[in-house]
Design a protein around this motif. Sequence first.
Motif, short mmCIF file in Angstrom:
data_model
loop_
_atom_site.label_atom_id
_atom_site.label_comp_id
_atom_site.label_asym_id
_atom_site.label_seq_id
_atom_site.Cartn_x
_atom_site.Cartn_y
_atom_site.Cartn_z
N MET A 1 6.99 -46.33 29.42
CA MET A 1 6.46 -47.51 28.74
C MET A 1 7.03 -47.61 27.34
O MET A 1 7.10 -46.62 26.62
CB MET A 1 4.93 -47.43 28.67
N ALA A 2 7.46 -48.79 26.96
CA ALA A 2 8.05 -49.00 25.64
C ALA A 2 7.08 -49.78 24.75
O ALA A 2 6.36 -50.65 25.22
CB ALA A 2 9.36 -49.75 25.76
N ASN A 3 7.09 -49.45 23.48
CA ASN A 3 6.26 -50.15 22.50
C ASN A 3 7.15 -50.94 21.55
O ASN A 3 8.24 -50.49 21.17
CB ASN A 3 5.42 -49.15 21.70
N ASN A 4 6.70 -52.12 21.18
CA ASN A 4 7.44 -52.97 20.25
C ASN A 4 6.71 -53.03 18.92
O ASN A 4 5.48 -53.05 18.87
CB ASN A 4 7.60 -54.38 20.83
N TYR A 5 7.50 -53.09 17.85
CA TYR A 5 6.93 -53.07 16.52
C TYR A 5 7.62 -54.11 15.63
O TYR A 5 8.74 -54.54 15.89
CB TYR A 5 7.14 -51.69 15.88
N TYR A 6 6.91 -54.48 14.57
CA TYR A 6 7.50 -55.32 13.52
C TYR A 6 7.12 -54.72 12.18
O TYR A 6 5.96 -54.36 11.94
CB TYR A 6 6.99 -56.75 13.59
N GLU A 7 8.11 -54.59 11.30
CA GLU A 7 7.87 -54.08 9.96
C GLU A 7 8.69 -54.89 8.97
O GLU A 7 9.71 -55.50 9.32
CB GLU A 7 8.25 -52.60 9.85
N GLY A 8 8.26 -54.91 7.73
CA GLY A 8 9.01 -55.63 6.72
C GLY A 8 8.54 -55.29 5.32
O GLY A 8 7.42 -54.80 5.12
N THR A 9 9.41 -55.53 4.37
CA THR A 9 9.07 -55.34 2.96
C THR A 9 9.58 -56.53 2.16
O THR A 9 10.49 -57.25 2.60
CB THR A 9 9.68 -54.06 2.39
#
Length: 228
Positions: A1-9
């Motif tokens: 199972m793969a997990n998706n993420y979003y990050e930002g600065t």
Amino acid sequence: MANNYYEGTGVLVLDRVTPVIKALFGAFALDERYPDNGQAYIAQIAETNDPRWTDVQEGLEDLAAQLGIPIPDDEDLSIPPLLERLAAHFGADQDGELENLIKHHPFEDSVNLEALLLIASCFDDGHHLTSIQFEGCWYCSKPRLFEFGGNGCYLSREIQVFRTSSQALQLGDQLRKAILAADIEEASALIALEATNLLAGINDEQLRLNVRHRVAERLAQTPTISAD
């Protein structure tokens, strides 16, 4: 199972961090000490902080309390009435953009920076926020195709510019097909659409029209070819 993420600065470009800024951007891991020089750090980090409108509501409730604005003790209190009371306090209750936001924005789930910029601009308690600059990325726990990408935005009351890496891929593919087919109409339409989207970010309608006219003039000019 793969997990998706979003990050930002990103940064808030402003004179100083005030109670209004803390109320609106506190959930973005706001750091007024970094990078300094008129900028304050904000971030959205996967599994660490996910700014939601519920966070903003809490911040606005605290702000109203600090300002001595009476807020009814109601479990069903929502963001629109809070904004209306704060708008009256800051003399922004006649601002058309803010009024439209209050009436039509759902204020649900994740926060959008465009709305926060508008609210902050109307509730200026000395912060003088001029723009927001933010870069983010999507990624997956497994190296799957097209599960990685980035986006960037520059937001101010005068101009808004958005770009994503997926847009570059799509535009490149569309332009290549048009060029291979010698389809001048399609190629020119794609380029014109890019220019139109960029122009649409200019909020002043008359200025936008003037800039569009001048861009057309520049494109119509015969390029100068220097002799070797």
